[in-house]
Design an enzyme around this catalytic site. Sequence first.
Site, mmCIF file in Angstrom:
data_model
loop_
_atom_site.group_PDB
_atom_site.id
_atom_site.type_symbol
_atom_site.label_atom_id
_atom_site.label_comp_id
_atom_site.label_asym_id
_atom_site.label_seq_id
_atom_site.Cartn_x
_atom_site.Cartn_y
_atom_site.Cartn_z
ATOM 1 N N ASP A 2 0.854 -1.183 0.000
ATOM 2 C CA ASP A 2 0.000 0.000 0.000
ATOM 3 C C ASP A 2 0.893 1.237 0.000
ATOM 4 O O ASP A 2 2.123 1.140 0.030
ATOM 5 C CB ASP A 2 -0.980 -0.040 1.170
ATOM 6 C CG ASP A 2 -0.268 -0.030 2.507
ATOM 7 O OD1 ASP A 2 0.969 0.174 2.540
ATOM 8 O OD2 ASP A 2 -0.937 -0.224 3.531
ATOM 9 N N SER A 3 0.272 2.402 -0.011
ATOM 10 C CA SER A 3 1.048 3.635 -0.201
ATOM 11 C C SER A 3 1.541 4.225 1.110
ATOM 12 O O SER A 3 2.348 5.146 1.114
ATOM 13 C CB SER A 3 0.172 4.674 -0.887
ATOM 14 O OG SER A 3 -0.830 5.109 0.025
ATOM 15 N N GLY A 4 1.040 3.721 2.220
ATOM 16 C CA GLY A 4 1.368 4.304 3.511
ATOM 17 C C GLY A 4 0.370 5.363 3.937
ATOM 18 O O GLY A 4 0.290 5.721 5.112
ATOM 19 N N GLY A 5 -0.413 5.856 2.990
ATOM 20 C CA GLY A 5 -1.347 6.940 3.287
ATOM 21 C C GLY A 5 -2.378 6.550 4.337
ATOM 22 O O GLY A 5 -2.658 7.308 5.264
ATOM 23 N N PHE A 6 -2.919 5.353 4.194
ATOM 24 C CA PHE A 6 -3.982 4.939 5.105
ATOM 25 C C PHE A 6 -3.462 4.780 6.534
ATOM 26 O O PHE A 6 -4.140 5.143 7.498
ATOM 27 C CB PHE A 6 -4.612 3.624 4.622
ATOM 28 C CG PHE A 6 -5.823 3.233 5.418
ATOM 29 C CD1 PHE A 6 -7.055 3.819 5.151
ATOM 30 C CD2 PHE A 6 -5.743 2.306 6.442
ATOM 31 C CE1 PHE A 6 -8.179 3.478 5.898
ATOM 32 C CE2 PHE A 6 -6.864 1.964 7.193
ATOM 33 C CZ PHE A 6 -8.092 2.547 6.920
ATOM 34 N N ASP A 8 -2.575 8.426 -1.761
ATOM 35 C CA ASP A 8 -3.854 9.122 -1.849
ATOM 36 C C ASP A 8 -4.217 9.756 -0.514
ATOM 37 O O ASP A 8 -3.549 9.534 0.494
ATOM 38 C CB ASP A 8 -4.961 8.143 -2.255
ATOM 39 C CG ASP A 8 -5.167 7.054 -1.203
ATOM 40 O OD1 ASP A 8 -4.186 6.709 -0.502
ATOM 41 O OD2 ASP A 8 -6.290 6.556 -1.067
ATOM 42 N N GLN A 10 -11.362 7.717 -4.802
ATOM 43 C CA GLN A 10 -11.951 8.247 -3.573
ATOM 44 C C GLN A 10 -13.271 8.936 -3.911
ATOM 45 O O GLN A 10 -13.834 8.670 -4.979
ATOM 46 C CB GLN A 10 -10.962 9.213 -2.888
ATOM 47 C CG GLN A 10 -9.706 8.526 -2.345
ATOM 48 C CD GLN A 10 -9.982 7.641 -1.126
ATOM 49 O OE1 GLN A 10 -11.094 7.602 -0.585
ATOM 50 N NE2 GLN A 10 -8.959 6.876 -0.706
ATOM 51 N N GLY A 69 -11.280 4.464 0.748
ATOM 52 C CA GLY A 69 -12.264 5.188 1.556
ATOM 53 C C GLY A 69 -13.459 4.324 1.909
ATOM 54 O O GLY A 69 -14.544 4.831 2.194
ATOM 55 N N ASP A 122 -8.132 -7.474 0.521
ATOM 56 C CA ASP A 122 -7.154 -7.704 1.579
ATOM 57 C C ASP A 122 -7.804 -7.278 2.877
ATOM 58 O O ASP A 122 -8.668 -6.395 2.878
ATOM 59 C CB ASP A 122 -5.892 -6.858 1.381
ATOM 60 C CG ASP A 122 -6.109 -5.432 1.850
ATOM 61 O OD1 ASP A 122 -6.808 -4.682 1.140
ATOM 62 O OD2 ASP A 122 -5.632 -5.081 2.939
#
Lengths: 356, 356
Positions: free
Chosen positions: A73-77, A127, A176, A203, A253
């Site tokens: 994942d991007s790390g954003g969450f 994101d 999103q 989201g 996931d």
Amino acid sequence: MQLAHGAVETPIFMPVGTQGSVKTLHPDELDLLGAQIILGNTYHLWLRPGHELIRDFGGLHGFASWDKPILTDSGGFQVWSLAKLRKITEQGVRFQNHLDGAKMLLTPELSMEIQAGLGSDIAMLFDECPPYPCEKRYAAESLGLTTRWARRCKDWVSENQPRSGDGPQRHFGIVQGSIWAELREQSARELVELDFDGYAIGGVSVGEPEEEMFRAIDHSVPFLPEDKPRYAMGLGTPPQILEMIGRGVDMFDCVMPTRVARHGQAFTLDGPIHIKNLEFERDSGPLCESADPHVARFSRAYIRHLFRAGEILALRLLSFHNLHFLLRLTALAREAIHDGNFLEFKESFTRRYTKA
Amino acid sequence: MQLAHGAVETPIFMPVGTQGSVKTLHPDELDLLGAQIILGNTYHLWLRPGHELIRDFGGLHGFASWDKPILTDSGGFQVWSLAKLRKITEQGVRFQNHLDGAKMLLTPELSMEIQAGLGSDIAMLFDECPPYPCEKRYAAESLGLTTRWARRCKDWVSENQPRSGDGPQRHFGIVQGSIWAELREQSARELVELDFDGYAIGGVSVGEPEEEMFRAIDHSVPFLPEDKPRYAMGLGTPPQILEMIGRGVDMFDCVMPTRVARHGQAFTLDGPIHIKNLEFERDSGPLCESADPHVARFSRAYIRHLFRAGEILALRLLSFHNLHFLLRLTALAREAIHDGNFLEFKESFTRRYTKA
């Protein structure tokens, strides 16, 4: 779906290996489970042990000794859900990390750089995930930022051409737009315009009711290309997964199967059970009639005893079983789709699982 | 040594499965380790889940899904080390258990009955273990009690003829006598007179200096029959095990390998290491050059990362490795004995391990 480290059949469930291991399990057991692709968390691995160290050990594949596909994942969450004092600017997200409180900045370019270091087969774009509920105006502005960040991610990728093993790294955009149909459509169209290798619906599973979650899927899927994978992030229960497969989602996931396992919960065809309950004290049956022999050789009574005694083997067996349950579920869904009786399968599974 | 559930080669190390599982491991891994016999703790299993429940599930073999030999201790040592308000009388030991503080009484007959329910291949006689240090008078009186209890155990066994699977359960007496040569000799002679299937040396590893431990072995072994197995209870470090094999001991058990593993310690041919140390941060080598592939596929850097991140896989890998190290050590000792070069092997191993 053909990736640098092998083919992945869809629909598929991806076990989550947050910190470089799928909790409690050895890669041999992931093979036994038939796991085709696993997930790694950029935020966690960036903080510890660091993506440069992992890169020097042959990426996450070499470091964790796993030679099949990996998605990061991007790390954003995680910045959103774990870090403190988060401040979003056009540049990126400033925050204090959850380990030692150090001030850090994560940007679209850095997220891509970290994921390039991890060498995952699929990297997610950076994101902004709006909370639920949120104002429409906030969701619209956030969506704009997500699109602009997607463009910066794409620029970084074009310039740096990250690899995964012998092949190119693939990149998925994240739709999103919260609960608004027109925002979901706008987000999907803008990302598709930028042309990525696949698309996720983000989201979701952020506290909204189940119907809102399904609506977010329905508002996004029609605007995503038929020939590219669609991934619903962080979901879900067994019936939710089937429901979303029916709505056109290919990839899933979730940390839930291993997390609830560590609290004693096991999936069964008749719905989830809590192994510590007294009713299982003398239960000589397996955890579930569909359990793999690796787990089915033990009685519920034995697993209950281990769980109550605080034995790690209990957490292993429950984690293994819950992942087996979801991997089997998606395998059966693939089979049913192939045989043209998916709706029948979904309804019969769900009826029994929910005792409806 | 031929037991009801199979043959055991000696000298042998026996992994400890206190509560019905060798901590962190699945029976498949015990097979991979080549474990020939494991231990179960009578005290723990009596308290939870109870020997009657285990008996109804086919004994500990059926309950824990392990079809090779099992040895159970008598519960005496755990009453001594874990229970509260312990009071010893001729009848047995009254105490409050460590789980809920309930008042309980363990007698020689009950210990035999519990172990019969567990269906172990080898049951240990119920003994009294004097503390270290203790008065000679206390040790002498305690030894008398141990002999009288051994007789009561024997009577119970004669009357009830406990089984283990398809064969008879075997019974081992426990030599006590603390640090006094004449008491050790007396204890050994009295037990041998009663004629058991094997003999253990108890009251070691209870806080005494290493030389006292070796002396306790030397004061006991000469009075035990050559043709029956000799078992040193609760020991020891790798060099101690080799030292005691040299002094005629055949069987060992210890929680230490898995306990220190859970604290990050790994055995290596060059002595123990603490995996969390900074020196291993970028160490791409395996835990130990003799490690099994199940563990050797991972770098020290990766295992260190998992350990620091609190991942259960780290505890599994370290536990597996430490048991592998001791099982390999006893296998190499058997080979060296067979080849007639045991002393050479012991000295060369110990020199490197202790960096002497």
